[in-house]
Design a protein around this motif. Structure first.
Motif, PDB file in Angstrom:
ATOM      1  N   ARG A 588     102.183 -39.323 -32.558  1.00 37.47           N
ATOM      2  CA  ARG A 588     102.216 -38.755 -31.133  1.00 37.47           C
ATOM      3  C   ARG A 588     103.664 -38.878 -30.637  1.00 37.47           C
ATOM      4  NH1 ARG A 588      98.579 -42.420 -26.977  1.00 37.47           N
ATOM      5  NH2 ARG A 588      98.835 -41.065 -25.249  1.00 37.47           N
ATOM      6  N   THR A 589     104.027 -37.595 -30.031  1.00 40.89           N
ATOM      7  CA  THR A 589     105.346 -37.491 -29.589  1.00 40.89           C
ATOM      8  C   THR A 589     105.135 -37.509 -27.936  1.00 40.89           C
ATOM      9  OG1 THR A 589     105.901 -36.218 -31.408  1.00 40.89           O
ATOM     10  CG2 THR A 589     107.574 -36.165 -29.184  1.00 40.89           C
ATOM     11  N   PHE A 590     105.916 -38.326 -27.196  1.00 45.36           N
ATOM     12  CA  PHE A 590     105.901 -38.310 -25.764  1.00 45.36           C
ATOM     13  C   PHE A 590     106.863 -37.589 -25.218  1.00 45.36           C
ATOM     14  CE2 PHE A 590     104.012 -42.389 -27.159  1.00 45.36           C
ATOM     15  CZ  PHE A 590     103.163 -42.447 -26.182  1.00 45.36           C
ATOM     16  N   SER A 594     104.147 -37.791 -18.553  1.00 44.55           N
ATOM     17  CA  SER A 594     102.637 -37.653 -18.590  1.00 44.55           C
ATOM     18  C   SER A 594     101.912 -36.616 -19.480  1.00 44.55           C
ATOM     19  CB  SER A 594     102.241 -36.963 -17.138  1.00 44.55           C
ATOM     20  OG  SER A 594     103.350 -35.789 -16.871  1.00 44.55           O
ATOM     21  N   GLU A 595     102.884 -36.229 -20.342  1.00 45.43           N
ATOM     22  CA  GLU A 595     102.397 -35.369 -21.479  1.00 45.43           C
ATOM     23  C   GLU A 595     102.922 -35.777 -22.812  1.00 45.43           C
ATOM     24  OE1 GLU A 595     103.725 -30.680 -22.732  1.00 45.43           O
ATOM     25  OE2 GLU A 595     104.739 -31.691 -21.076  1.00 45.43           O
ATOM     26  N   THR A 596     101.927 -35.601 -23.852  1.00 48.03           N
ATOM     27  CA  THR A 596     102.140 -36.142 -25.143  1.00 48.03           C
ATOM     28  C   THR A 596     101.638 -34.924 -26.257  1.00 48.03           C
ATOM     29  OG1 THR A 596     100.047 -36.953 -25.347  1.00 48.03           O
ATOM     30  CG2 THR A 596     101.752 -38.613 -24.732  1.00 48.03           C
ATOM     31  N   SER A 597     102.367 -35.033 -27.180  1.00 44.22           N
ATOM     32  CA  SER A 597     101.959 -33.958 -28.313  1.00 44.22           C
ATOM     33  C   SER A 597     101.464 -34.596 -29.556  1.00 44.22           C
ATOM     34  CB  SER A 597     103.157 -32.973 -28.476  1.00 44.22           C
ATOM     35  OG  SER A 597     102.907 -32.173 -29.712  1.00 44.22           O
ATOM     36  N   TRP A 598     100.262 -34.116 -30.258  1.00 46.95           N
ATOM     37  CA  TRP A 598     100.116 -34.663 -31.627  1.00 46.95           C
ATOM     38  C   TRP A 598     100.486 -33.804 -32.622  1.00 46.95           C
ATOM     39  CZ3 TRP A 598      97.847 -39.626 -32.464  1.00 46.95           C
ATOM     40  CH2 TRP A 598      97.644 -40.249 -31.216  1.00 46.95           C
TER      41      TRP A 598
END
Length: 666
Positions: A588-590, A594-598
């Motif tokens: 998981r990248t922040f 308010s936004e994260t990327s998997w």
């Protein structure tokens, strides 16, 4: 006396620890009273290139195939100095204050007990120096009584090589080479500058003939000095010099003429230092016979030039010169040392005639049983005269997978686990690369020639007419270079294999059948694998490689095998699982508060750099894959949307080609 030679890591296949860096090229051999019975590389069985895992399968195969029980083994030989290995373990494991680190002997006891399945009496373990094991693997397989033995390597036991004079089995060490003098590390530095890595050095050897060493000769000569008495000094500045001259190539970037010229200059520098050393050693010892081992001895171009130089009357290169050959050398060294201690009369060791010492593919009945498992995907027929039928297909320009008898020990396929083709059409090089190997276009393929005809096609410089191990690059006769369009390199050379009816009658018969049809006693021979796996070992390995490449036909034993037209329904019935060495990962990248990327990937536990990105849907499938459920069942159970299923199925097929998943018929 039964001796087991053991070269291997300390990690079982399913785990990864700091101990994984302790070795590579795991292997095992067994000898009885000095006679080599079997030799297996672990990579062929665990399907990890240059495997750094415990050689558990290799040991088991050595014992099973020769009906040897644990209590019959007299010695287990480990090719390292025990105190040096203990010091390395302390460095690798970096213990906390007052924390005890287990030594190599204790770890070997645990490894044999936990991973291989039997306890070993302490006195059975025998530790021998790394480079003496390399040296022994060459001398005791050469058939020479008296020889100069030279090991040029990367490093091991805090050295990078050794030079010995051996006279009727009596060894004298002339010189040990410290790591700063490592020709293997020097060549590896240039290899890494060119965008490749450890185990890719042979690619640079293949690239070098496309370049001109003149362009960078002076630069390379600033990176080493030639000193009296055959010595040299590697200055350690090669990468800095190269980076000042040209930007470092990154993996995957195009190869330019600059890179080709640097490869040519690197090869020339290696040869310059090696010949400087060899001239002195030959003059100092007077030996006219040379034995070579260690990783640098896989530089077949250098070996060929040594042969042509006439410095020596005969040169033997151990076909398993890499660390996989340490198990062999260690076992032979232990046996002959014991004979000497007991005062036995000196008896010259016979020369190594072949390396067909690995897994037996099985009888035709056993092969048929393996083929039946895949009958939804292949059709096959028994051919009484398989040589004639295969020769016909090769003459019609089909590309063939050829699997027979016992697998080869060492890095070369020598006619028992091979891809074969007509050596005449130059386009066969690119065709095989596109169909199967998926490798760089500059890398040449080898010719396998009937030994009776070798001199007709190649300039043979020595009294010996036998070159059975692909260890020398020789010149193709000028009038034969265009004729051998697919196996002649850009500089008019080839890494030849001579084939003897005595040591491989079935392969000899095939080439001879091709000769009778075409007038050509040569076949293109390359290893049977794609770019993601070691050479195939079993019937199952061969079928999987056949189904995931564009090979035209597969021959196993007397069976001619073709693919059935692809049907997705049958593909979906295959059972899905993960190899023991693969790990499912998600991260998981922040991106912001308010936004994260998997992201999801498959990682190999033996090398964390080897990762494959996968989709969320495939990650879900693989997290449930246990080898008992089919792809179709998993698609349903994981509730993969219908509109995504075609893409998921395609992705699974690509992962299969990468050997990142396992598929088996129900």
């Amino acid at each position: 006396m039964i001796i087991l030679g053991f070269q291997g890591g300390l990690d079982p296949i399913h785990s990864r620890s700091a101990l994984g860096s302790i070795c590579h090229d795991a292997s095992a051999v067994v000898i009885r009273d000095g006679v080599l019975l079997a030799a297996f590389e672990e990579e062929r069985m665990d399907r990890i290139k240059h495997s750094n895992k415990v050689a558990a399968r290799a040991v088991s195969a050595c014992m099973t195939e020769n009906n040897i029980s644990a209590n019959q083994i007299d010695k287990i030989v480990i090719p390292c100095i025990e105190s040096t290995a203990d010091a390395s373990l302390r460095w690798i494991l970096f213990p906390k204050a007052n924390e005890k680190v287990k030594g190599i002997r204790e770890l070997m006891h645990e490894t044999f007990s936990d991973c291989i399945g039997f306890r070993v009496d302490d006195e059975k373990f025998d530790f021998v120096p790394h480079h003496l094991a390399h040296a022994a693997s060459a001398y005791y397989c050469s058939g020479f009584e008296n020889a100069l033995v030279l090991v040029l390597d990367g490093f091991g036991d805090n050295f990078s090589g050794i030079a010995c004079s051996v006279n009727k089995g009596v060894w004298s060490t002339i010189r040990e080479f410290p790591i700063p003098e490592s020709l293997g590390e020097y060549y590896l530095a240039g290899t890494r500058y060119l965008g490749y890595d450890l185990f890719d050095e042979y690619k640079i050897m293949g690239l070098a003939p496309y370049g001109d060493p003149d362009r960078y000769r002076n630069l390379f000569r600033q990176s080493y000095e030639l000193l009296p008495e055959g010595r040299y000094n590697i200055l350690g500045n090669l990468i800095n010099l190269l980076c000042e001259a040209s930007p470092r190539r990154r993996r995957g970037e195009p190869i330019t003429q600059v890179h080709k010229d640097i490869a040519a200059a690197l090869q020339e520098a290696l040869e310059d230092m090696a010949f400087h050393l060899l001239r002195y050693l030959q003059k100092e010892t007077g030996h006219r016979q040379l034995c070579l081992a260690g990783g640098v001895s896989h530089n077949c171009t250098l070996n060929g030039k040594i042969l042509y130089s006439a410095l020596f009357d005969a040169v033997f290169v151990q076909p398993a010169s890499h660390d996989g050959g340490l198990s062999l050398g260690g076992a032979l060294l232990a046996y002959h040392s014991r004979q000497e201690r007991q005062g036995a009369d000196y008896i010259p060791s016979p020369s190594l005639e072949h390396v067909y010492l690995g897994t037996e593919v099985g009888s035709n009945k056993e092969i048929r049983e393996g083929l039946d498992i895949w009958k939804d995907f292949i059709e096959f027929e028994y051919e009484a005269d398989i040589a004639e039928r295969t020769a016909q297909l090769l003459a019609e320009h089909y590309i063939i997978g050829w699997v027979q008898g016992r697998a080869e020990f060492g890095p070369r396929a020598l006619g028992n686990r091979s891809i074969l083709a007509d050596p005449r059409p130059a386009e066969n090089m690119s065709i095989i690369n596109q169909m199967v190997k998926k490798r760089e276009a500059f890398r040449p393929f080898a010719p396998a020639v009937l030994e009776e005809y070798a001199e007709d096609y190649f300039e043979i410089p020595s009294k010996s007419k036998q070159f059975p191990f692909m260890t020398f690059v020789l010149k193709v006769r000028e009038d034969k270079r265009k004729l051998l369009g697919a196996t002649t390199h850009v500089d008019g050379t080839a890494r030849i294999q001579t084939v003897s009816k005595k040591t491989n009658e079935r392969f000899w018969n095939l080439i001879d059948a091709f000769r009778r049809r075409t007038g050509m006693p040569v076949l293109l021979n390359t290893s049977f694998n794609n770019n993601a796996e070691p050479i195939v070992n079993s019937v199952n390995d061969a079928i999987v490689c056949f189904l995931t490449t564009d090979l035209h036909y597969l021959i196993i034993g007397n069976y001619l095998i073709k693919k059935k037209p692809f049907e997705q329904k049958r593909f979906l019935h295959l059972l899905l699982s993960l190899p023991a060495y693969c790990i499912l990962m998600q991260s998981r990248t922040f991106m912001s508060s308010s936004e994260t990327s998997w992201s999801w990937e498959l990682r190999r536990n033996y090398d964390e750099r080897l990762t494959t990105s996968i989709s969320l849907e495939v990650h879900r499938l693989l997290s449930q894959a246990d080898g008992k459920h089919s792809i179709s069942q998993l698609l349903s159970e994981c509730e993969i949307p219908y509109e995504r299923q075609d893409e998921v199925i395609k992705e699974i097929g690509e992962l299969w080609s990468l050997r990142a998943i396992v598929l088996n018929p129900a």
